[in-house]
Design a protein around this motif. Structure first.
Motif, short mmCIF file in Angstrom:
data_model
loop_
_atom_site.label_atom_id
_atom_site.label_comp_id
_atom_site.label_asym_id
_atom_site.label_seq_id
_atom_site.Cartn_x
_atom_site.Cartn_y
_atom_site.Cartn_z
N MET A 78 -20.02 -30.66 14.16
CA MET A 78 -19.75 -30.20 12.79
C MET A 78 -18.63 -29.15 12.78
O MET A 78 -17.70 -29.22 11.97
N LEU A 79 -18.73 -28.18 13.68
CA LEU A 79 -17.75 -27.10 13.72
C LEU A 79 -16.36 -27.59 14.15
O LEU A 79 -15.36 -26.90 13.92
N LEU A 80 -16.30 -28.76 14.76
CA LEU A 80 -15.01 -29.34 15.14
C LEU A 80 -14.11 -29.51 13.92
O LEU A 80 -12.88 -29.49 14.03
N GLY A 81 -14.71 -29.63 12.75
CA GLY A 81 -13.95 -29.79 11.51
C GLY A 81 -13.06 -28.61 11.19
O GLY A 81 -12.08 -28.74 10.45
N PHE A 82 -13.39 -27.42 11.73
CA PHE A 82 -12.58 -26.23 11.45
C PHE A 82 -11.24 -26.25 12.18
O PHE A 82 -10.41 -25.39 11.95
N GLN A 83 -11.02 -27.24 13.04
CA GLN A 83 -9.71 -27.38 13.67
C GLN A 83 -8.75 -28.19 12.80
O GLN A 83 -7.59 -28.36 13.15
N LEU A 84 -9.26 -28.69 11.67
CA LEU A 84 -8.47 -29.61 10.85
C LEU A 84 -8.36 -29.13 9.41
O LEU A 84 -9.23 -28.43 8.91
N SER A 85 -7.28 -29.56 8.77
CA SER A 85 -7.13 -29.34 7.32
C SER A 85 -6.30 -30.48 6.75
O SER A 85 -5.55 -31.14 7.48
N MET A 86 -6.44 -30.70 5.47
CA MET A 86 -5.67 -31.76 4.82
C MET A 86 -4.17 -31.45 4.87
O MET A 86 -3.34 -32.36 4.96
N HIS A 87 -3.83 -30.18 4.86
CA HIS A 87 -2.41 -29.80 4.93
C HIS A 87 -1.76 -30.30 6.22
O HIS A 87 -0.61 -30.75 6.23
N GLN A 88 -2.52 -30.24 7.33
CA GLN A 88 -1.99 -30.71 8.61
C GLN A 88 -1.74 -32.22 8.57
O GLN A 88 -0.78 -32.72 9.17
#
Length: 344
Positions: A78-88
């Protein structure tokens, strides 16, 4: 605190402390110059395997080991999601994202086909396919929540993927220099085809800051596809189980089997991406959560190593290694070809 909660804590504490010690040791070893090329996750599973196959695992450790392999692993994913953003994702561009997507899907399907040709078990094939096409060890452990492979199969898949990912770090810069690749194209190549995020960064930085940026962004956009791939695999697993139930019911010779469900924590993974995209959390807090995520993954893989028998790994033979090498060659050549045709 309720008595049953205290009892539960007492049960899991010994094994959890052991995995915590092993994960901390892996974290420290990774910082040593001679071992920095080996990921913390690989070191964690190796340390667990050393303990398992030398000292053995006591019965008192089992509840904590299982807790690390299941509950903490799901939290880490779940926390792996904090490495990503829609902007990237927008930064890599529509064409770049399509190259990443086409490479991922083609590699996954090719690996499944090659696994059948080589006679590798379906579960191990799926683990190698996801690790190669998506994001290395993280994808392997996430996929295993629906594949339900053995600890030995997970360990074998991670070892194979680590070996070829490391080879990419060494060989990609040489190949890029020989081909005269532009920095952006080289970065996209590393991000769309090298297995682990750390390996992508190591390879991409050798091409300069521009290639490092493109490598990181394209790799993170690839990681975002982890959720839909595992969701799809979960639905296919459920469908297979339903067919088995029907066949068993017709034959009237066995109890119906429970169909696996699509893992709910992937919804948490997607939610974390959305939270990170809003900018609610500062960059400093996001960085802290990424560190926590990596440590939890190391802890879960240390627990997995404690459940892994070298004897069973040896029994798997050479075929899974050949499968991993074939998948690595395929993703490297395909992504390079697509970049040469449409991007460079």
């Amino acid at each position: 605190m309720p008595a049953n909660a205290l009892s539960r804590i007492r049960d899991v504490l010994p094994g959890l402390v052991l995995t915590l010690v092993l994960a901390s040791a892996a974290w420290w070893l990774h910082k040593l110059p001679r071992l920095s090329v080996i990921s913390t996750l690989m070191l964690a599973i190796l340390l667990g395997m050393i303990v398992r196959n030398t000292l053995g695992v006591r019965a008192a450790w089992q509840p904590g080991i299982r807790f690390g392999m299941r509950r903490l692993l799901r939290l880490a994913i779940m926390l792996l999601g904090f490495q990503l953003s829609m902007h990237q994702i927008w930064q890599v561009g529509g064409l770049g994202f399509l190259i990443v997507l086409a490479t991922l899907v083609s590699t996954f399907l090719f690996t499944l086909w090659l696994g059948k040709q080589l006679g590798v078990s379906r579960k191990l094939t799926e683990l190698i396919a996801s690790g190669t096409s998506i994001c290395g060890a993280s994808a392997v452990v996430a996929t295993n929540t629906v594949t339900e492979g053995s600890d030995e199969e997970v360990a074998y898949a991670i070892a194979v993927i680590t070996a070829f990912g490391t080879a990419s770090v060494l060989l990609y810069p040489i190949a890029a220099g020989f081909l005269g690749m532009p920095a952006s194209a080289y970065g996209l190549w590393t991000g769309s085809s090298i297995h682990e995020i750390a390996q992508v960064i190591a390879a991409a930085f050798q091409g300069g800051s521009v290639s490092a940026q493109y490598g990181a962004i394209s790799k993170l956009s690839r990681v975002m596809l982890l959720a839909p791939v595992v969701f799809t695999m979960g639905m296919l697993a459920t469908r297979r189980a339903t067919r088995r139930q029907a066949a068993d019911g017709d034959a009237q010779n066995s109890q119906p089997t429970k169909a696996p469900v699509v893992p709910w924590f992937l919804l948490g993974f997607l939610a974390m991406i959305l939270v990170n995209s809003t900018g609610v959390l500062s960059a400093a807090w996001t960085a802290r959560l990424v560190v926590v995520n990596q440590f939890l993954l190391a802890l879960a893989l240390a627990a997995m190593g404690l459940e892994t028998s070298i004897r069973k790994l040896r029994a798997a033979g050479l075929r899974p290694f050949l499968l991993g090498s074939g998948a690595w060659c395929f993703i490297s050549v395909l992504s390079l070809s697509l970049i040469r045709l449409f991007y460079w």
